[in-house]
Every structure is written in structure tokens, then in C-alpha cells.
Design an enzyme around this catalytic site. Structure first.
Site, PDB file in Angstrom:
ATOM      1  N   ALA A  14       0.845  -1.200   0.000  1.00 35.02           N
ATOM      2  CA  ALA A  14       0.000   0.000   0.000  1.00 35.02           C
ATOM      3  C   ALA A  14       0.877   1.245   0.000  1.00 35.02           C
ATOM      4  O   ALA A  14       0.719   2.135   0.833  1.00 35.02           O
ATOM      5  CB  ALA A  14      -0.928  -0.017   1.213  1.00 35.02           C
ATOM      6  N   LYS A 221      10.383  -1.521 -18.542  1.00 34.60           N
ATOM      7  CA  LYS A 221      10.272  -0.585 -17.412  1.00 34.60           C
ATOM      8  C   LYS A 221      11.646  -0.002 -17.066  1.00 34.60           C
ATOM      9  O   LYS A 221      11.801   1.215 -16.885  1.00 34.60           O
ATOM     10  CB  LYS A 221       9.671  -1.319 -16.208  1.00 34.60           C
ATOM     11  N   ASN A 225      12.934   4.124 -17.723  1.00 29.57           N
ATOM     12  CA  ASN A 225      13.536   4.998 -16.710  1.00 29.57           C
ATOM     13  C   ASN A 225      14.970   5.373 -17.065  1.00 29.57           C
ATOM     14  O   ASN A 225      15.399   6.508 -16.834  1.00 29.57           O
ATOM     15  CB  ASN A 225      13.487   4.331 -15.330  1.00 29.57           C
ATOM     16  N   CYS A 277      13.225   5.895  -7.953  1.00 29.64           N
ATOM     17  CA  CYS A 277      13.271   4.991  -9.108  1.00 29.64           C
ATOM     18  C   CYS A 277      14.487   5.135 -10.008  1.00 29.64           C
ATOM     19  O   CYS A 277      15.110   4.132 -10.349  1.00 29.64           O
ATOM     20  CB  CYS A 277      12.012   5.181  -9.940  1.00 29.64           C
ATOM     21  N   ARG A 347      12.992  10.246  -1.028  1.00 25.89           N
ATOM     22  CA  ARG A 347      13.949   9.191  -1.353  1.00 25.89           C
ATOM     23  C   ARG A 347      14.930   9.684  -2.431  1.00 25.89           C
ATOM     24  O   ARG A 347      14.513  10.175  -3.460  1.00 25.89           O
ATOM     25  CB  ARG A 347      13.205   7.920  -1.786  1.00 25.89           C
TER      26      ARG A 347
HETATM   27  N1  LIG Z   1       7.182   5.353  -6.388  1.00 25.91           N
HETATM   28  C1  LIG Z   1       6.954   5.413  -7.680  1.00 25.91           C
HETATM   29  O1  LIG Z   1       6.681   6.484  -8.212  1.00 25.91           O
HETATM   30  C2  LIG Z   1       7.005   4.179  -8.540  1.00 25.91           C
HETATM   31  C3  LIG Z   1       6.527   4.257  -9.864  1.00 25.91           C
HETATM   32  C4  LIG Z   1       6.569   3.118 -10.658  1.00 25.91           C
HETATM   33  C5  LIG Z   1       7.049   1.914 -10.142  1.00 25.91           C
HETATM   34  N2  LIG Z   1       7.510   1.860  -8.868  1.00 25.91           N
HETATM   35  C6  LIG Z   1       7.938   0.549  -8.342  1.00 25.91           C
HETATM   36  O2  LIG Z   1       6.819   0.006  -7.618  1.00 25.91           O
HETATM   37  C7  LIG Z   1       7.272  -0.744  -6.486  1.00 25.91           C
HETATM   38  C8  LIG Z   1       6.662  -0.160  -5.220  1.00 25.91           C
HETATM   39  O3  LIG Z   1       7.147   1.154  -5.059  1.00 25.91           O
HETATM   40  P1  LIG Z   1       6.529   2.145  -3.972  1.00 25.91           P
HETATM   41  O4  LIG Z   1       7.157   3.460  -4.205  1.00 25.91           O
HETATM   42  O5  LIG Z   1       5.044   2.007  -3.966  1.00 25.91           O
HETATM   43  O6  LIG Z   1       7.109   1.498  -2.611  1.00 25.91           O
HETATM   44  P2  LIG Z   1       6.656   1.859  -1.115  1.00 25.91           P
HETATM   45  O7  LIG Z   1       7.849   1.593  -0.279  1.00 25.91           O
HETATM   46  O8  LIG Z   1       5.997   3.186  -1.083  1.00 25.91           O
HETATM   47  O9  LIG Z   1       5.518   0.782  -0.791  1.00 25.91           O
HETATM   48  C9  LIG Z   1       5.753  -0.588  -0.708  1.00 25.91           C
HETATM   49  C10 LIG Z   1       4.854  -1.168   0.375  1.00 25.91           C
HETATM   50  O10 LIG Z   1       4.960  -2.592   0.324  1.00 25.91           O
HETATM   51  C11 LIG Z   1       4.812  -3.078   1.656  1.00 25.91           C
HETATM   52  N3  LIG Z   1       5.310  -4.453   1.714  1.00 25.91           N
HETATM   53  C12 LIG Z   1       6.599  -4.890   1.641  1.00 25.91           C
HETATM   54  N4  LIG Z   1       6.633  -6.228   1.692  1.00 25.91           N
HETATM   55  C13 LIG Z   1       5.352  -6.658   1.805  1.00 25.91           C
HETATM   56  C14 LIG Z   1       4.748  -7.938   1.891  1.00 25.91           C
HETATM   57  N5  LIG Z   1       5.495  -9.052   1.880  1.00 25.91           N
HETATM   58  N6  LIG Z   1       3.395  -8.018   1.989  1.00 25.91           N
HETATM   59  C15 LIG Z   1       2.640  -6.883   2.003  1.00 25.91           C
HETATM   60  N7  LIG Z   1       3.155  -5.634   1.921  1.00 25.91           N
HETATM   61  C16 LIG Z   1       4.501  -5.534   1.822  1.00 25.91           C
HETATM   62  C17 LIG Z   1       5.609  -2.089   2.482  1.00 25.91           C
HETATM   63  O11 LIG Z   1       5.212  -2.144   3.849  1.00 25.91           O
HETATM   64  C18 LIG Z   1       5.252  -0.763   1.794  1.00 25.91           C
HETATM   65  O12 LIG Z   1       4.156  -0.112   2.422  1.00 25.91           O
HETATM   66  C19 LIG Z   1       8.799  -0.689  -6.535  1.00 25.91           C
HETATM   67  O13 LIG Z   1       9.271  -1.816  -7.220  1.00 25.91           O
HETATM   68  C20 LIG Z   1       9.067   0.566  -7.349  1.00 25.91           C
HETATM   69  O14 LIG Z   1      10.306   0.514  -8.018  1.00 25.91           O
HETATM   70  C21 LIG Z   1       7.480   2.964  -8.043  1.00 25.91           C
HETATM   71  O1  LIG Z   2      13.510  17.546 -17.118  1.00 24.48           O
HETATM   72  C1  LIG Z   2      13.603  17.019 -16.002  1.00 24.48           C
HETATM   73  C2  LIG Z   2      12.697  16.045 -15.523  1.00 24.48           C
HETATM   74  C3  LIG Z   2      12.888  15.498 -14.270  1.00 24.48           C
HETATM   75  N1  LIG Z   2      13.925  15.911 -13.492  1.00 24.48           N
HETATM   76  C4  LIG Z   2      14.123  15.285 -12.158  1.00 24.48           C
HETATM   77  O2  LIG Z   2      14.117  13.881 -12.301  1.00 24.48           O
HETATM   78  C5  LIG Z   2      13.598  13.259 -11.122  1.00 24.48           C
HETATM   79  C6  LIG Z   2      12.493  12.286 -11.467  1.00 24.48           C
HETATM   80  O3  LIG Z   2      11.368  13.009 -11.939  1.00 24.48           O
HETATM   81  P1  LIG Z   2      10.067  12.294 -12.522  1.00 24.48           P
HETATM   82  O4  LIG Z   2      10.473  11.305 -13.531  1.00 24.48           O
HETATM   83  O5  LIG Z   2       9.135  13.347 -12.930  1.00 24.48           O
HETATM   84  O6  LIG Z   2       9.461  11.594 -11.212  1.00 24.48           O
HETATM   85  P2  LIG Z   2       9.379  10.077 -10.697  1.00 24.48           P
HETATM   86  O7  LIG Z   2       8.221  10.015  -9.801  1.00 24.48           O
HETATM   87  O8  LIG Z   2      10.710   9.649 -10.198  1.00 24.48           O
HETATM   88  O9  LIG Z   2       8.999   9.224 -12.014  1.00 24.48           O
HETATM   89  C7  LIG Z   2       9.934   8.419 -12.722  1.00 24.48           C
HETATM   90  O10 LIG Z   2      10.122   7.179 -12.084  1.00 24.48           O
HETATM   91  C8  LIG Z   2       8.896   6.423 -11.917  1.00 24.48           C
HETATM   92  C9  LIG Z   2       9.249   5.215 -11.095  1.00 24.48           C
HETATM   93  O11 LIG Z   2       9.771   4.179 -11.844  1.00 24.48           O
HETATM   94  C10 LIG Z   2       8.336   6.110 -13.286  1.00 24.48           C
HETATM   95  O12 LIG Z   2       7.155   5.335 -13.147  1.00 24.48           O
HETATM   96  C11 LIG Z   2       8.070   7.393 -14.051  1.00 24.48           C
HETATM   97  O13 LIG Z   2       7.595   7.092 -15.359  1.00 24.48           O
HETATM   98  C12 LIG Z   2       9.355   8.206 -14.124  1.00 24.48           C
HETATM   99  O14 LIG Z   2       9.100   9.464 -14.745  1.00 24.48           O
HETATM  100  C13 LIG Z   2      13.133  14.416 -10.220  1.00 24.48           C
HETATM  101  O15 LIG Z   2      14.130  14.676  -9.249  1.00 24.48           O
HETATM  102  C14 LIG Z   2      12.997  15.586 -11.173  1.00 24.48           C
HETATM  103  O16 LIG Z   2      13.162  16.820 -10.552  1.00 24.48           O
HETATM  104  C15 LIG Z   2      14.815  16.870 -13.942  1.00 24.48           C
HETATM  105  O17 LIG Z   2      15.753  17.229 -13.241  1.00 24.48           O
HETATM  106  N2  LIG Z   2      14.632  17.402 -15.189  1.00 24.48           N
END
Ligand SMILES: NC(=O)c1ccc[n+]([C@@H]2O[C@H](COP(=O)([O-])OP(=O)(O)OC[C@H]3O[C@@H](n4cnc5c(N)ncnc54)[C@H](O)[C@@H]3O)[C@@H](O)[C@H]2O)c1
Ligand SMILES: O=c1ccn([C@@H]2O[C@H](COP(=O)(O)OP(=O)(O)O[C@H]3O[C@H](CO)[C@@H](O)[C@H](O)[C@H]3O)[C@@H](O)[C@H]2O)c(=O)[nH]1
Length: 475
Positions: A14, A221, A225, A277, A347
Site C-alpha cells: 500500500a 520498465k 527509466n 526509481c 527518497r
Molecule cells: N514510487 C513510484 O513512483 C514508482 C513508480 C513506478 C514503479 N515503482 C515501483 O513500484 C514498487 C513499489 O514502489 P513504492 O514506491 O510504492 O514502494 P513503497 O515503499 O511506497 O511501498 C511498498 C509497500 O509494500 C509493503 N510491503 C513490503 N513487503 C510486503 C509484503 N510481503 N506483503 C505486504 N506488503 C509488503 C511495504 O510495507 C510498503 O508499504 C517498486 O518496485 C518501485 O520501483 C514505483
Molecule cells: O527535465 C527534467 C525532468 C525530471 N527531473 C528530475 O528527475 C527526477 C524524477 O522526476 P520524474 O520522472 O518526474 O518523477 P518520478 O516520480 O521519479 O517518475 C519516474 O520514475 C517512476 C518510477 O519508476 C516512473 O514510473 C516514471 O515514469 C518516471 O518518470 C526528479 O528529481 C525531477 O526533478 C529533472 O531534473 N529534469
């Protein structure tokens, strides 16, 4: 009653992805029951209040509409898995901190534990969906764990990586550029993929839902990134050259980005990229390349990270250099701590590295961020930089978390813009200038402000990739 649902989804994890993603599925699919489960009681309790555990514009409104109807948050993991037809694994997959591949490989321990839990408690067949970002071929490991069941149950595995960006998650989920679904190219895999396609087809145009084999989906994926981060590192490398030559990086971004083959997005120079990420996923890609003996490919992608490290360091070094090579005892206001605007996520935030460097120079730091708590600031500093405020004498006193931007800047020798929060654009800079020590330095790590206007007020402005008028007489 449960038979009234078209489909029952359980999402394990979550967090930043599980919460918003499932909220949008619930909103767009009223006939699907969605339950998000987590090991953390604190996290689930927060999802069940209006003080959600993450800040994401528009999220609360959607949760409020669906919660208790077809969207639920629970720690009863076993019961929710049992009920579900589809189980998403959306848990964290951080970079390993020790052992083989430490500092590079992604740790898929949490994903494996989810698979083991699904095997342990399931009494019916389920589609298992990898939503977490994982190394290519993770689905093979997950499938082997799931096949180990002795109940004769079938668990086809799909890869459905998430592309949302924080701060714009709701818009990204409502109107995704694409939805990617990878599955095994056999009857069970194709059927499972069709079930997931039909969920997204409730609101995503069919031509934007791509189906591929499992490995292409997992690897896409990481590649997406890596390409995005590469653009940021590329423009940041050019920002250094601009500062040395009098060229203006924003003019270059514009000129280059108008080439339709290049495109204008992700060319915004900055103090460096952060977030959970980019670095993690590129390190993951680098490690994969090394594992397959592709050392040249590994070196190529690793350079994106090295350039980012350079950019962060360059910014703090510039602050010290411009302030007469010493910031010892000087007050510096760091404006913004989140890794980008519209999120409270810290992060890998570049602000942390600037803060760490300035602490080492013995500056007195005031940090202001509208969404970041002091607790989160220190816990990320401890986790990523190994700097613990409780074990480091004097550190807690050296860093103040300001309650408003004016307090942060009052009496400061310098202010540094580190996060591009909109509210920084409309600050009363006249008031800030008057309250600061002179010369009043302003370091703009995001090119957010009107530098000419600020110089007219009296500020000495230094910005990323922007020519310094005092350094070039021909400008
Ligand atoms: N944060 C982003 O913007 C983003 C975007 C795209 C993909 N991702 C990917 O998605 C995944 C999740 O990222 P996030 O940012 O949501 O992480 P997060 O740390 O915010 O959330 C993960 C959650 O999973 C829970 N968890 C861990 N092990 C568990 C288990 N065995 N059973 C149930 N719950 C459990 C944790 O307690 C935590 O609340 C990662 O692989 C990340 O790389 C993140
Ligand atoms: O022109 C730009 C665009 C972004 N950033 C920086 O790059 C980082 C990442 O930005 P952004 O990609 O917008 O945010 P995230 O939430 O980290 O999203 C990325 O990482 C996610 C986790 O994997 C993916 O799902 C998304 O598609 C991907 O954009 C941040 O510090 C931004 O400030 C810059 O410095 N210049």
C-alpha cells in the site's frame, strides 16, 4: 454478496504505487472489488483516514469516493488473497545494501515473499501480477515459487509495470501513455493477459494497451527509466558547459527540443535527479548488463548516474566557491527537500546531498519544505548517506526545519532553491532580500525564478546552466 463482483483484486503493498493505482482501478471499475493490503498496520490505518500516508494531488478525493464501497485497505493479508481472482505484487524492490551485487542489484526479496504467501494461503487459482519494478526474468523465479504448491492450483504470472510519476500520479493513471502487460505466450498466459486487458479497457483506449512477452515487459520498465534519466543527465552535463562558456541552457533545451525527433520533455536542467526509481532502476540495469557479461553496456548506463552525482556535487561546491570559499558558521536557507514538487517523497532527493555537503562545511542550515517532515528528512539521510542525527554530536542543532520560508531566509547569507514548488515563485522577495545578510546570495537549482528581477533587487544570483553576468562582459 461477493458473487456480485465482476472481479476481485488484492494488491500487496500500500505504498506510492499500490495505493494510487488501486484507487484509480476502483474508481474506473465500480464492479470490481479492490483491496490493498500491507504488512504495516500504521500504513493501512492511515489509508483508512483522511490523513493519507502519501501526498499526491487528487488522490484523497478518489479514495473518499470509493473507500468502503469497492476500495478497501486491510492488514488481513491471508483472507484478502484467498478472496481474490487477481493478486498484484506492488511491494518495494530497493537496491541491495549488502551481499552479492550490493549497491547495484535490486532486491526482489519482498516479491518472493509475496509469492510464497500466495502459495501458502490460496485455495483457488489466481492471476499474479508483478507491478513492482524488477530485474528481467523475475517472473521466472515467481513462477517457480508459485508452481511449488501441492494443491494443484494454477497461478499464471503477468508483468504489468507502472509508469506513473509522483506528483502527477492521478493524471498519469487516468490517462496513461500506455499500459504494458507481459505474459507467457501460451494459452493460460494469453487468457490471463486478456483478463487484465479487460480491467484497463474500462478507461484506457485499447490501442494504448500493449501486450508483450514477459521479459520485454519487465525490461521495458527499466529501459524507460534509463532513457528518461539519461536525458536529464545529458542536459545537466550541458549546463556545466553553459556556465563555462556563457551559453544559456534553457535556450539550448528549447532549440534542441523543438526538433521533433528529440522532443521537448525531460530537458529541464536541475540540481540532479532524485526519487526512488531512476538511480535504483539504472543500477539494476547496469547490474543486469554485468551479469550477462556486457561490460561496455554497463559502463554506458552507469555514466548517467556518475553525471548525476557530479551535478549534485557541482551545486554544493558552487555555493561554497561563490561565498568566498567558506560557509562555516553562515546561515543558508535550503528551499525544498522533496525530490520534486507536489510530493512529500524524499527518497534519493538531491537536497539531501547538498545538505550533507554543507553540514560538512559547518554551515548553519534552515530547511523549508511544505510537505516534508523533519523525521522523514533525517530517516532518509540516515538510510542513504549513513549520517545519523542522533549519533552525530551537534548535528540536530546545525539543521533547523523552518515552519515558513521567511523564517528560513531571515538573516541568511544565502538561499538555495532545490525543489521547484510553485509557492516559491510567488514569495515576497523584497521582504526576503531586506531580511538577509549582504551580499544576499541566491542559488537557483531549478531555474525557477526571474533572475533579472532578483538581480535588480540586489540579489547575487547563480543558476544552473545560466550565464553569470559578472563573469562575461560580452553578454
Ligand atoms: N514510487 C513510484 O513512483 C514508482 C513508480 C513506478 C514503479 N515503482 C515501483 O513500484 C514498487 C513499489 O514502489 P513504492 O514506491 O510504492 O514502494 P513503497 O515503499 O511506497 O511501498 C511498498 C509497500 O509494500 C509493503 N510491503 C513490503 N513487503 C510486503 C509484503 N510481503 N506483503 C505486504 N506488503 C509488503 C511495504 O510495507 C510498503 O508499504 C517498486 O518496485 C518501485 O520501483 C514505483
Ligand atoms: O527535465 C527534467 C525532468 C525530471 N527531473 C528530475 O528527475 C527526477 C524524477 O522526476 P520524474 O520522472 O518526474 O518523477 P518520478 O516520480 O521519479 O517518475 C519516474 O520514475 C517512476 C518510477 O519508476 C516512473 O514510473 C516514471 O515514469 C518516471 O518518470 C526528479 O528529481 C525531477 O526533478 C529533472 O531534473 N529534469
Amino acid at each position: 454478496m461477493s458473487d456480485d463482483w465482476d472481479l476481485k483484486i488484492c494488491c500487496m503493498g500500500a505504498g506510492y504505487v499500490g495505493g494510487p493505482t488501486m484507487a484509480v482501478i476502483a474508481k474506473q471499475c465500480p464492479k470490481i472489488r479492490v483491496c490493498v493490503v500491507d504488512l504495516s498496520q500504521k500504513q493501512i490505518d492511515a489509508w483508512n483516514t483522511d490523513e493519507l500516508p502519501i501526498y499526491e494531488p487528487g488522490l484523497l478525493e478518489v479514495v473518499q469516493v470509493c473507500r468502503g464501497k469497492n476500495l478497501f485497505f486491510s492488514t488481513d493479508i491471508d483472507a484478502e488473497i484467498q478472496k481474490a481472482d487477481v493478486v498484484f505484487i506492488s511491494v518495494n524492490t530497493p537496491t541491495k545494501t549488502q551481499g552479492i551485487g550490493a549497491g547495484r542489484a535490486a532486491n526482489i526479496k519482498n516479491c518472493e515473499l509475496c509469492a510464497r504467501k500466495i502459495v501458502e494461503v490460496s485455495t483457488t487459482n489466481k492471476i499474479v501480477v508483478e507491478k513492482s519494478t524488477v530485474p528481467v526474468r523475475t517472473a521466472q523465479a515467481i513462477t517457480r515459487v508459485l508452481k511449488s504448491n501441492e494443491k494443484g492450483l494454477e497461478f499464471p504470472v503477468l508483468s504489468n509495470p507502472e509508469f506513473l510519476a509522483e506528483g502527477t500520479a492521478m493524471a498519469d493513471l487516468m490517462n496513461p501513455d500506455r499500459v504494458l502487460i507481459g505474459g507467457q505466450q501460451n494459452e493460460a498466459g494469453l487468457k490471463a493477459a486478456q483478463t487484465l486487458v479487460s480491467v484497463y479497457a474500462n478507461w484506457v483506449p485499447r490501442e494504448q494497451i500493449l501486450t508483450t512477452n514477459l521479459w520485454s515487459s519487465e525490461l521495458s520498465k527499466l529501459v524507460a527509466n534509463a532513457f528518461l534519466a539519461q536525458r536529464v543527465s545529458s542536459i545537466n552535463s550541458i549546463s556545466a558547459l553553459c556556465e563555462a562558456t556563457g551559453a544559456d541552457v534553457l535556450e539550448i533545451s528549447r532549440a534542441v527540443g523543438m526538433d521533433a525527433r528529440i522532443g521537448n520533455r525531460f530537458l529541464q536542467p536541475s540540481v540532479g535527479f532524485g526519487g526512488s526509481c531512476f538511480q535504483k532502476d539504472i543500477l539494476n540495469l547496469v547490474y543486469l548488463c554485468e551479469t550477462y557479461g556486457l561490460d561496455e553496456c554497463a559502463t554506458y548506463w552507469n555514466q548517467v548516474i556518475l553525471m548525476n552525482d557530479y551535478q549534485k556535487k557541482r551545486f554544493s561546491e558552487k555555493i561554497v566557491a561563490k561565498m568566498f570559499n567558506t560557509v562555516t558558521g553562515k546561515k543558508i536557507a535550503l528551499m525544498g527537500y522533496a525530490f520534486k514538487k507536489d510530493t512529500g517523497d524524499v527518497r534519493e532527493t538531491p537536497s539531501m546531498f547538498v545538505l550533507r555537503d554543507l553540514i560538512q562545511e559547518q554551515a548553519k542550515i534552515f530547511v523549508y519544505d511544505p510537505q516534508v517532515s523533519r523525521e522523514d528528512m533525517w530517516s532518509e539521510m540516515d538510510y542513504t548517506c549513513g549520517v545519523n542525527h542522533q549519533n552525530t554530536p551537534g548535528l540536530d542543532d546545525a539543521v533547523v526545519t523552518a515552519t515558513d520560508p521567511y523564517q528560513a531566509c531571515d538573516g541568511a547569507h544565502a538561499m538555495a532553491i532545490l525543489t521547484e514548488w510553485d509557492e516559491f515563485k510567488t514569495l515576497d522577495f523584497d521582504r526576503i532580500y531586506k531580511s538577509m545578510a549582504k551580499p544576499a546570495f541566491l542559488f537557483d537549482g531549478r531555474n525557477l525564478l526571474d533572475h533579472e528581477k532578483l538581480r535588480d533587487m540586489g540579489f547575487e544570483v547563480h543558476a544552473i546552466g545560466k550565464p553569470d553576468p559578472t563573469a562575461f562582459t560580452d553578454l
